[in-house]
Scaffold this active site. Structure first.
Site, PDB file in Angstrom:
ATOM      1  N   ASP A  12      71.189  81.061 -93.715  1.00  0.00           N
ATOM      2  CA  ASP A  12      70.272  80.410 -94.653  1.00  0.00           C
ATOM      3  C   ASP A  12      70.768  80.511 -96.094  1.00  0.00           C
ATOM      4  O   ASP A  12      71.407  81.496 -96.463  1.00  0.00           O
ATOM      5  CB  ASP A  12      68.879  81.051 -94.513  1.00  0.00           C
ATOM      6  CG  ASP A  12      67.801  80.211 -95.173  1.00  0.00           C
ATOM      7  OD1 ASP A  12      67.990  78.982 -95.324  1.00  0.00           O
ATOM      8  OD2 ASP A  12      66.765  80.782 -95.543  1.00  0.00           O
ATOM      9  N   HIS A  29      75.896  72.831 -97.919  1.00  0.00           N
ATOM     10  CA  HIS A  29      76.124  72.796 -96.469  1.00  0.00           C
ATOM     11  C   HIS A  29      77.624  72.757 -96.181  1.00  0.00           C
ATOM     12  O   HIS A  29      78.109  73.432 -95.279  1.00  0.00           O
ATOM     13  CB  HIS A  29      75.443  71.572 -95.853  1.00  0.00           C
ATOM     14  CG  HIS A  29      73.941  71.648 -95.888  1.00  0.00           C
ATOM     15  ND1 HIS A  29      73.250  72.738 -95.436  1.00  0.00           N
ATOM     16  CD2 HIS A  29      73.004  70.774 -96.329  1.00  0.00           C
ATOM     17  CE1 HIS A  29      71.946  72.537 -95.588  1.00  0.00           C
ATOM     18  NE2 HIS A  29      71.771  71.350 -96.136  1.00  0.00           N
ATOM     19  N   LEU A 122      85.589  84.863 -76.982  1.00  0.00           N
ATOM     20  CA  LEU A 122      84.333  84.878 -77.740  1.00  0.00           C
ATOM     21  C   LEU A 122      83.516  83.666 -77.330  1.00  0.00           C
ATOM     22  O   LEU A 122      84.062  82.565 -77.209  1.00  0.00           O
ATOM     23  CB  LEU A 122      84.624  84.797 -79.247  1.00  0.00           C
ATOM     24  CG  LEU A 122      83.434  84.477 -80.159  1.00  0.00           C
ATOM     25  CD1 LEU A 122      82.437  85.627 -80.175  1.00  0.00           C
ATOM     26  CD2 LEU A 122      83.899  84.186 -81.592  1.00  0.00           C
TER      27      LEU A 122
HETATM   28  C1  IPE Z   1      66.193  78.433 -90.617  1.00  0.00           C
HETATM   29  O1  IPE Z   1      66.315  78.136 -91.950  1.00  0.00           O
HETATM   30  C2  IPE Z   1      66.973  77.466 -89.805  1.00  0.00           C
HETATM   31  C3  IPE Z   1      68.420  77.516 -89.951  1.00  0.00           C
HETATM   32  C4  IPE Z   1      69.105  78.347 -90.677  1.00  0.00           C
HETATM   33  C5  IPE Z   1      69.112  76.550 -89.183  1.00  0.00           C
HETATM   34  P1  IPE Z   1      65.233  77.289 -92.735  1.00  0.00           P
HETATM   35  O2  IPE Z   1      65.660  77.249 -94.150  1.00  0.00           O
HETATM   36  O3  IPE Z   1      65.005  75.987 -92.066  1.00  0.00           O
HETATM   37  O4  IPE Z   1      63.914  78.171 -92.562  1.00  0.00           O
HETATM   38  P2  IPE Z   1      62.522  78.067 -93.305  1.00  0.00           P
HETATM   39  O5  IPE Z   1      62.005  76.687 -93.084  1.00  0.00           O
HETATM   40  O6  IPE Z   1      62.772  78.328 -94.746  1.00  0.00           O
HETATM   41  O7  IPE Z   1      61.703  79.133 -92.685  1.00  0.00           O
HETATM   42  C1  IPE Z   2      70.353  76.707 -93.961  1.00  0.00           C
HETATM   43  O1  IPE Z   2      70.362  76.498 -95.312  1.00  0.00           O
HETATM   44  C2  IPE Z   2      71.019  75.593 -93.218  1.00  0.00           C
HETATM   45  C3  IPE Z   2      70.102  74.738 -92.475  1.00  0.00           C
HETATM   46  C4  IPE Z   2      68.835  74.935 -92.266  1.00  0.00           C
HETATM   47  C5  IPE Z   2      70.669  73.549 -91.912  1.00  0.00           C
HETATM   48  P1  IPE Z   2      69.163  75.755 -96.042  1.00  0.00           P
HETATM   49  O2  IPE Z   2      69.471  74.309 -96.076  1.00  0.00           O
HETATM   50  O3  IPE Z   2      67.863  76.102 -95.437  1.00  0.00           O
HETATM   51  O4  IPE Z   2      69.286  76.357 -97.486  1.00  0.00           O
HETATM   52  P2  IPE Z   2      68.096  76.744 -98.451  1.00  0.00           P
HETATM   53  O5  IPE Z   2      67.278  77.775 -97.739  1.00  0.00           O
HETATM   54  O6  IPE Z   2      67.318  75.486 -98.705  1.00  0.00           O
HETATM   55  O7  IPE Z   2      68.766  77.271 -99.651  1.00  0.00           O
HETATM   56 MG    MG Z   3      66.512  77.611 -95.855  1.00  0.00          MG
END
Ligand code: IPE
Ligand code: IPE
Ligand code: MG
Length: 224
Positions: A12, A29, A122
């Site tokens: 995240d 990303h 792995l």
């Molecule tokens: C969780 O992250 C999902 C992934 C990392 C793929 P999110 O950024 O979507 O989670 P919430 O919505 O903040 O809980």
């Molecule tokens: C996690 O990073 C990746 C995915 C959920 C695809 P986020 O896109 O949720 O990044 P933040 O949390 O908004 O910074």
């Molecule tokens: Mg996020």
């Protein structure tokens, strides 16, 4: 020292990293993929057999179409570029979650799984369109439809993670302390590390620090 077979990661913080550094969530990303590669390498170095990465949740469909499209394009080009290399390194790729993407992406995912099916060094489980609640509901439905006894062993057979040991520990980067519908059943006794750094800033050193800390923890599993 605790044995270590399976690491799970909620990757995240890409969006925030991108906005802060390049004024674009999508740039975050893209940057996050570099961390994925670093962590895969380090996982192999540490001789860990299973790595489960949360890449797209069942809830992530709420995001703007453009961001979703960018993510899937990124995944597509990553697989096209790297699958040969992953295969050469004897890495098996397995998707957990329902493959209901474009026909093109679905078949690329299936192809990548088939190609790497026999690899034993792995196993990377990529959680895509994955949600723990959906997974559990589907598993219970299978038990009901097959008229099987409801117990842990039978339930495990119908989870996306069947045949895998439960994660020994979970890392969530991005300074957010929640599970976001990830492996709710499988994490019942895992150690959990919430990491302040955003995913693109997370590196080998941070990972190894967590591994070291994990190994030294006294895991009780209810015992004393
Ligand atoms: C969780 O992250 C999902 C992934 C990392 C793929 P999110 O950024 O979507 O989670 P919430 O919505 O903040 O809980
Ligand atoms: C996690 O990073 C990746 C995915 C959920 C695809 P986020 O896109 O949720 O990044 P933040 O949390 O908004 O910074
Ligand atoms: Mg996020």
């Amino acid at each position: 020292m605790n044995p270590l077979n399976h690491v799970a990661i909620i990757m995240d913080g890409n969006g925030r990293w991108g906005l802060k550094n390049k004024n674009s969530r999508n740039a975050g990303h893209r940057e996050g993929l570099n961390t994925v590669e670093k962590i895969i390498k380090e996982t192999i170095k540490n001789k860990i057999k299973f790595l489960t990465l949360y890449a797209f949740s069942t809830e992530n469909w709420k995001r703007p179409k453009k961001e979703i499209q960018f993510l899937f394009n990124l995944l597509e080009s990553f697989l096209k570029d790297k699958i040969e290399d992953l295969n050469k390194q004897k890495i098996r790729l397995k998707i957990i979650g329902k493959k209901n993407f474009s026909t093109k992406l679905n078949s690329l995912l299936i192809k990548s799984e088939k190609k790497t099916f026999r690899n034993k060094r792995l196993q990377i489980n990529l959680a895509l369109n994955y949600g723990s609640k959906t997974e559990l509901i589907n598993a219970f439905k299978e038990l009901r439809d097959n008229k099987e006894k409801i117990n842990e062993k039978n339930l495990n057979k119908y989870l996306e993670t069947r045949n895998l040991p439960d994660p020994d520990f979970l890392i969530r980067t991005g300074n957010t302390n929640r599970l976001s519908n990830f492996l709710l059943w499988q994490l019942a006794y895992s150690e959990i590390f919430f990491e302040k750094k955003l995913w693109p800033d997370f590196n080998e050193k941070d990972y190894n620090k967590i591994i070291k800390k994990y190994k030294s923890i006294k895991r009780n599993f209810g015992n004393i």
